[in-house]
Write a protein that holds these residues in place. Structure first.
Motif, PDB file in Angstrom:
ATOM      1  N   MET A 108       0.844  -1.189   0.000  1.00  0.00           N
ATOM      2  CA  MET A 108       0.000   0.000   0.000  1.00  0.00           C
ATOM      3  C   MET A 108       0.882   1.242   0.000  1.00  0.00           C
ATOM      4  N   ASP A 109       0.770   2.056  -1.046  1.00  0.00           N
ATOM      5  CA  ASP A 109       1.511   3.308  -1.097  1.00  0.00           C
ATOM      6  C   ASP A 109       0.906   4.309  -0.127  1.00  0.00           C
ATOM      7  N   LYS A 110       1.763   4.918   0.677  1.00  0.00           N
ATOM      8  CA  LYS A 110       1.343   5.982   1.576  1.00  0.00           C
ATOM      9  C   LYS A 110       1.948   7.287   1.070  1.00  0.00           C
ATOM     10  N   THR A 111       1.107   8.283   0.914  1.00  0.00           N
ATOM     11  CA  THR A 111       1.532   9.558   0.337  1.00  0.00           C
ATOM     12  C   THR A 111       1.685  10.607   1.428  1.00  0.00           C
ATOM     13  N   PHE A 125       6.519   5.938   4.242  1.00  0.00           N
ATOM     14  CA  PHE A 125       5.841   6.656   3.157  1.00  0.00           C
ATOM     15  C   PHE A 125       6.698   6.555   1.895  1.00  0.00           C
ATOM     16  N   SER A 126       6.027   6.416   0.759  1.00  0.00           N
ATOM     17  CA  SER A 126       6.780   6.164  -0.475  1.00  0.00           C
ATOM     18  C   SER A 126       6.436   7.130  -1.611  1.00  0.00           C
ATOM     19  N   ARG A 127       5.495   8.014  -1.405  1.00  0.00           N
ATOM     20  CA  ARG A 127       5.060   8.933  -2.460  1.00  0.00           C
ATOM     21  C   ARG A 127       4.923  10.322  -1.849  1.00  0.00           C
ATOM     22  N   ASN A 168       9.959   9.470  -5.169  1.00  0.00           N
ATOM     23  CA  ASN A 168       8.720   9.501  -5.965  1.00  0.00           C
ATOM     24  C   ASN A 168       7.989  10.802  -5.656  1.00  0.00           C
ATOM     25  N   PHE A 216      -3.168   9.093   2.861  1.00  0.00           N
ATOM     26  CA  PHE A 216      -2.162  10.150   2.798  1.00  0.00           C
ATOM     27  C   PHE A 216      -2.129  10.948   4.087  1.00  0.00           C
ATOM     28  N   SER A 240       1.714   6.097   9.979  1.00  0.00           N
ATOM     29  CA  SER A 240       1.998   4.935   9.138  1.00  0.00           C
ATOM     30  C   SER A 240       1.401   3.677   9.746  1.00  0.00           C
TER      31      SER A 240
END
Length: 298
Positions: free
Chosen positions: A1-4, A45-47, A73, A115, A133
């Motif tokens: 799951m991408d967390k922004t 977080f990755s975005r 990213n 996010f 997170s």
């Protein structure tokens, strides 16, 4: 799951006298928002999405983005007065931005899932990002969170401040958030300029715009922004704030807000005189080994 991580960095810094979101405060000239990015990366977080004004794009890229890891990213979007739903227009004479709620609204197409929202000129400390997170890993759709700080730790030594004062139940669920202006400390304790009475003490939970939202919140933002434009859009200074959306979620029952308590000190720059205190605070954390001397050098 991408967390922004959604960074609100379009502020004009009128009281500070400059673009504080691009000013260096760390030992190697790091901006405050770089520490939020560093802490968010550490938390999973990755975005990263940065909301800025088009007029500062080249300067922001040069002073901020070029300092960050090349493989980050990262995405830019612009908060402009004319970024409105199709049926609305900017009233003649308006120059003031539409507010933090609008800043989140303009980024809606760049945020695919859960996010966090932060101000680009506030230093939050890493515990809030870790808690958000973890919250995203466990939460259900329609569940949101807010990181609260003890009010006494969010005051300025150089003037009064406005804060989102929170009422929380025994289960750490947010019941209400109220904007209180002109908060300062005097010989009698904490006082404010708000016309209606409000109880304030050092431990009162305060919002510093560190929120964690499920993507479903954009439905509420769309609705509330439309209501705002209908009712207040003709005003030249009216603003649409994130707490407006939060309070609507609470009143309507469309969402719950879990309150998470930060274990770190908040730091921020409202007035020019605040700068030295933030620089010293970051240096203390670096000396204690919380952050490296240079955030991005390997």
């Amino acid at each position: 799951m991408d967390k922004t991580l959604l960074v609100l960095a379009a502020g004009m810094g009128s009281r500070y006298g400059g673009l504080k979101q691009m000013e260096g405060f760390g030992p190697k000239g790091e901006t405050i928002l770089e520490y939020s990015i560093y802490d968010a990366l550490e938390a999973g977080f990755s975005r990263f999405v940065f909301v800025i004004r088009a007029s500062i794009e080249s300067e922001f890229k040069r002073q901020v983005l070029e300092r960050l890891p090349r493989d980050l990213n990262a995405h830019l979007c612009f908060q402009e007065l004319d970024r409105l739903p199709d049926q609305y227009e900017v009233p003649e004479g308006r120059v003031k931005p539409w507010g933090t709620g609008h800043a989140v609204w303009v980024a809606r197409d760049l945020v695919p899932g859960p996010f966090a929202v932060v101000n680009g000129d506030d230093f939050y400390g890493r515990s809030g990002f870790r808690q958000l997170s973890d919250f995203f890993n466990q939460s259900l759709e329609g569940s949101h969170a807010m990181v609260a700080y003890p009010l006494g730790k969010t005051l300025s030594h150089t003037g009064s401040v406005s804060r989102g004062i929170c009422k929380v139940d025994a289960n750490e669920q947010l019941l209400e958030m109220r904007e209180v202006v002109g908060i300062r400390k005097d010989s009698s304790g904490l006082v404010s300029e708000s016309p209606s009475p409000v109880e304030l003490d050092e431990e009162t939970p305060a919002s510093m715009n560190l929120f964690g939202f499920d993507g479903s919140v954009f439905d509420a933002i769309d609705h509330d922004f439309g209501v705002f434009l209908e009712q207040e859009g003709a005003g030249l200074k009216s603003e649409f704030y994130i707490p407006t959306v939060v309070n609507h979620l609470l009143v309507s029952g469309d969402g719950k807000i879990q309150v998470l308590r930060s274990k770190d000190d908040w730091m921020g720059v409202t007035n020019p005189q605040d700068r030295s205190q933030v620089v010293e605070g970051i240096r203390t954390l670096v000396n204690a080994g919380v952050y490296p001397e240079s955030l991005w050098e390997k």
